[in-house]
Write a protein that holds these residues in place. Structure first.
Motif, mmCIF file in Angstrom:
data_model
loop_
_atom_site.group_PDB
_atom_site.id
_atom_site.type_symbol
_atom_site.label_atom_id
_atom_site.label_comp_id
_atom_site.label_asym_id
_atom_site.label_seq_id
_atom_site.Cartn_x
_atom_site.Cartn_y
_atom_site.Cartn_z
ATOM 1 N N PHE A 417 0.829 -1.207 0.000
ATOM 2 C CA PHE A 417 0.000 0.000 0.000
ATOM 3 C C PHE A 417 0.873 1.272 0.000
ATOM 4 O O PHE A 417 0.705 2.167 -0.817
ATOM 5 C CB PHE A 417 -0.896 -0.049 1.247
ATOM 6 C CG PHE A 417 -1.788 1.125 1.444
ATOM 7 C CD1 PHE A 417 -2.991 1.219 0.768
ATOM 8 C CD2 PHE A 417 -1.445 2.141 2.316
ATOM 9 C CE1 PHE A 417 -3.834 2.302 0.961
ATOM 10 C CE2 PHE A 417 -2.276 3.228 2.524
ATOM 11 C CZ PHE A 417 -3.470 3.304 1.841
ATOM 12 N N PHE A 418 1.837 1.315 0.917
ATOM 13 C CA PHE A 418 2.696 2.507 1.015
ATOM 14 C C PHE A 418 3.642 2.603 -0.187
ATOM 15 O O PHE A 418 3.929 3.699 -0.665
ATOM 16 C CB PHE A 418 3.505 2.499 2.314
ATOM 17 C CG PHE A 418 2.697 2.836 3.535
ATOM 18 C CD1 PHE A 418 1.977 4.024 3.613
ATOM 19 C CD2 PHE A 418 2.654 1.979 4.624
ATOM 20 C CE1 PHE A 418 1.226 4.336 4.744
ATOM 21 C CE2 PHE A 418 1.906 2.277 5.753
ATOM 22 C CZ PHE A 418 1.188 3.464 5.806
ATOM 23 N N GLY A 419 4.117 1.458 -0.657
ATOM 24 C CA GLY A 419 5.040 1.467 -1.797
ATOM 25 C C GLY A 419 4.373 2.076 -3.020
ATOM 26 O O GLY A 419 4.987 2.854 -3.762
ATOM 27 N N ASP A 420 3.108 1.754 -3.199
ATOM 28 C CA ASP A 420 2.341 2.302 -4.315
ATOM 29 C C ASP A 420 2.167 3.814 -4.146
ATOM 30 O O ASP A 420 2.405 4.603 -5.049
ATOM 31 C CB ASP A 420 0.989 1.582 -4.344
ATOM 32 C CG ASP A 420 0.090 2.091 -5.442
ATOM 33 O OD1 ASP A 420 0.583 2.240 -6.570
ATOM 34 O OD2 ASP A 420 -1.098 2.340 -5.170
ATOM 35 N N LEU A 421 1.773 4.183 -2.933
ATOM 36 C CA LEU A 421 1.510 5.592 -2.634
ATOM 37 C C LEU A 421 2.758 6.456 -2.792
ATOM 38 O O LEU A 421 2.710 7.572 -3.307
ATOM 39 C CB LEU A 421 1.018 5.656 -1.184
ATOM 40 C CG LEU A 421 0.314 6.887 -0.763
ATOM 41 C CD1 LEU A 421 -1.145 6.760 -1.142
ATOM 42 C CD2 LEU A 421 0.428 7.023 0.744
#
Ligand code: G6P
Length: 608
Positions: A417-421
């Motif tokens: 999730f954070f990697g995408d964001l």
């Protein structure tokens, strides 16, 4: 840690209290006791050691009359485990009885004060001051008295109070230690945790700090310390009684190991929609999330080990510095944390005192806290800024297995999730990680189906005196958990070492026949770990290696090798932990240890 149960109704209370205490045994204890109001006096029975002792003493509760009572399993803090220090504690005249979970920090001052007024104490406990203070201040109204006593106490407490003069009420209070109120028909209950009352009811209230519950047979009233009524939301427990039973397995630990495919599925599948990771629980805007300069992970025990795995994963995928910190150390070292730090708190129980206080310290310093918690409505869950629940269901064995695995699953979701964001992973990686994540439950099932090899190895190796776990990178993070699991339930001394660090000291402990468990799953460093295996073998070590299916050549390196299916690197701990859990379980079983309730340990550590 200590367990509380209480009953007010029309049936004989003692058998129910004993059954309830049995369901709280998992919390860890070294003595137990119950107190019944038999209509004319408060009758107390207590016993050091296992609950069996108390059952024998009371003919499984049948020997004690009374329809109102409180019970307790004590995990000793102030005063050794003994009959006299066990709860319930009576006031000097025997008119008031108290059970307590937590610690009264100012008990010595209070005790000295009461002694100066002529009160005689029987035990070494902090709890006895509460019973004595109630009697000291009592002027005819028990609720007023309890409120006055609370104003004198510093520390943490969940309390159950009964009085011989007030035979139709149980008073229950909570501050910083968990306590629930069970809603029955013609009877009501108090308990530290749901399993104690699940056979009777699924309807509960969760007490919050400084709330006081007044239980009668047909009513429950909850007030605050100003005696104002508090309107509580009733909660219905969703899990069945089977979830808190062994279900045909010999131990809860084994049952919980076997449940891992399901709990991982339950934890990830609602959060993956149309191939995208959805973490609705996080209240921050994307801009806020992008503003963090550091991630801070706080936890204790196995939850801390999840944090160490997370450090490797987050730093690699998100390119943000991550600190995994023991909660008990964090709060006292003036940590460098501010509103540019995201804090992640991990806790199965959601009640661990060190973790909770560390979380508050981070919040005081302006950090946003996301908690990963298993117990719905627990203190950490309610007091953190956002909570991501693990859907592991009740975990009863003291040694955590399925909660650890569910916590890891949440870490992978967060990493994706954070990697995408943050734009640190591209669409191709995103799709790959999501699809790999979804394969974990089946791959764990495969490992569980082939557990006999681990059982065989455990039967050969259970006599080991010292065991060293080694690994590099994410394998090192996992070795911490492998070693803890083994030592907590089998009592075999074991240590986890970064494989490259071994030669800087600990290699001097390797002798002929010393068992070394080498984790060699992390693809980029397998060759380096093999060198470390050679180093210890040269000094006589017997090496058990854990490797992935696509590195069958490792079977020629170590004396024995256990293979696990291949998966993307960051998710390897989820698979590799399973043989380590099984190894710990089978070794402890071969040694005849009390697997679900290892000595001195508590499941939910509500004191510092
Ligand atoms: C205790 C338990 C451990 C657990 C730790 C943290 O020490 O015995 O198994 O990992 O507490 O507990 P938590 O509930 O915060 O995850």
């Amino acid at each position: 840690m200590c367990g509380i149960v209480g009953y007010i109704g029309y049936e004989q209370a003692a058998p129910f209290l004993l059954k309830g205490l049995e369901k709280l045994e998992y919390r860890g204890y070294d003595s137990s006791g119950i107190c019944l109001n038999d209509g004319s006096e408060l009758v107390v029975k207590k016993a050091k050691g296992k609950l069996e002792e108390l059952k024998k003493l009371t003919d499984n509760g049948r020997a004690l009359s009374g329809t109102v009572g409180i019970g307790h399993t004590r995990w000793a803090t102030h005063g050794e485990p003994s009959d006299v220090n066990a709860h319930p504690h009576l006031s000097e005249s025997g008119r008031f009885a108290v059970v307590h979970n937590g610690i009264i920090e100012n008990y010595l001052q209070l005790k000295e004060y009461l002694i100066s007024k002529g009160v005689t104490f029987r035990s070494m406990t902090d709890t006895e001051v509460i019973a004595q203070l109630i009697e000291f201040y009592y002027k005819g109204d028990l609720i007023d008295t309890v409120i006055k006593v609370l104003s004198r106490l510093d520390g943490s407490y969940a309390l159950g109070v009964i009085s011989v003069d007030d035979p139709d009420r149980i008073i229950a209070v909570r501050k910083e230690s968990p306590l629930i109120i069970g809603i029955g028909q013609g009877e009501n209950y108090i308990a530290s945790d749901v399993p104690a009352i699940l056979a009777k009811t699924k309807r509960i209230y969760r007490l919050e700090n400084n709330e006081i519950a007044i239980l009668r047979r047909d009513s429950i009233k909850i007030i605050n310390t100003d005696r104002e009524e508090v309107k509580k939301q009733e909660e219905t427990i969703s899990w069945t009684i089977d979830a808190a039973e062994k279900g045909g397995y010999e131990h809860f630990m084994f049952k919980e190991i076997m449940e891992q495919p399901k709990v991982i599925h339950d934890t990830i599948s609602p959060r993956i929609r149309n191939g995208r990771v959805v973490l609705d629980e996080i209240s921050l805007t994307p801009e806020q999330l992008r503003s963090f300069r550091k991630i801070n992970i706080l936890a204790c025990g196995s939850a801390y080990h999840v944090g160490v795995v997370a450090k490797y994963i987050f730093e690699k995928l998100l390119r943000i510095p991550v600190e995994a910190d023991l909660a008990s150390e964090f709060r006292y070292r003036d940590p460098i944390v501010d509103d540019k730090t995201l804090t992640i708190v991990i806790s199965q129980s959601g009640e661990t005192a060190d973790t909770k206080e560390a979380m508050k310290e981070a919040q005081r310093r302006g950090s946003h806290v996301i908690s990963i918690v298993n117990v719905v409505g627990s203190a950490i869950a309610t007091e953190s800024d956002d909570v991501i629940y693990t859907w592991a269901g009740p975990e009863i064995a003291v040694a955590t297995t399925k909660a650890y695995s569910a916590q890891l699953a949440v870490i992978y979701l967060m990493a994706i999730f954070f990697g995408d964001l943050l734009g640190t992973i591209d669409e191709k990686q995103y799709g790959y990680y999501v699809s790999e994540l979804l394969t974990i439950p089946d791959k764990i099932s495969q490992i569980l189906e082939n557990s006999t090899q681990v059982q065989y190895l455990a039967s050969k190796l259970f006599n080991s005196k010292d065991i060293f776990f080694i690994g590099r990178n994410i394998d090192y993070a996992l070795s911490l958990e492998g070693s803890l699991k083994l030592k907590e339930i089998s009592y075999i001394h074991s240590e986890a070492y970064a494989a490259g660090e071994l030669k800087h000291g600990t290699i001097s402990l390797i002798e002929n026949g010393t068992l070394v468990i080498a984790l060699a799953t992390h693809e980029p460093l397998i060759a380096k770990t093999v060198s470390n295996i050679r180093e210890v073998q040269t000094r006589g070590a017997n090496v058990l290696c854990l490797a992935c299916d696509d590195h069958k050549e490792l079977a020629d390196v170590a004396q024995s090798t256990v293979f696990i299916p291949k998966i993307c690197d960051m998710m390897l701990p989820s698979l590799a932990v399973v043989p380590l859990q099984l190894f710990a379980y089978y070794v402890a079983s071969a040694k005849g240890c009390d697997i679900d309730k290892p000595r001195n340990l508590a499941k939910s550590v509500t004191v510092e």
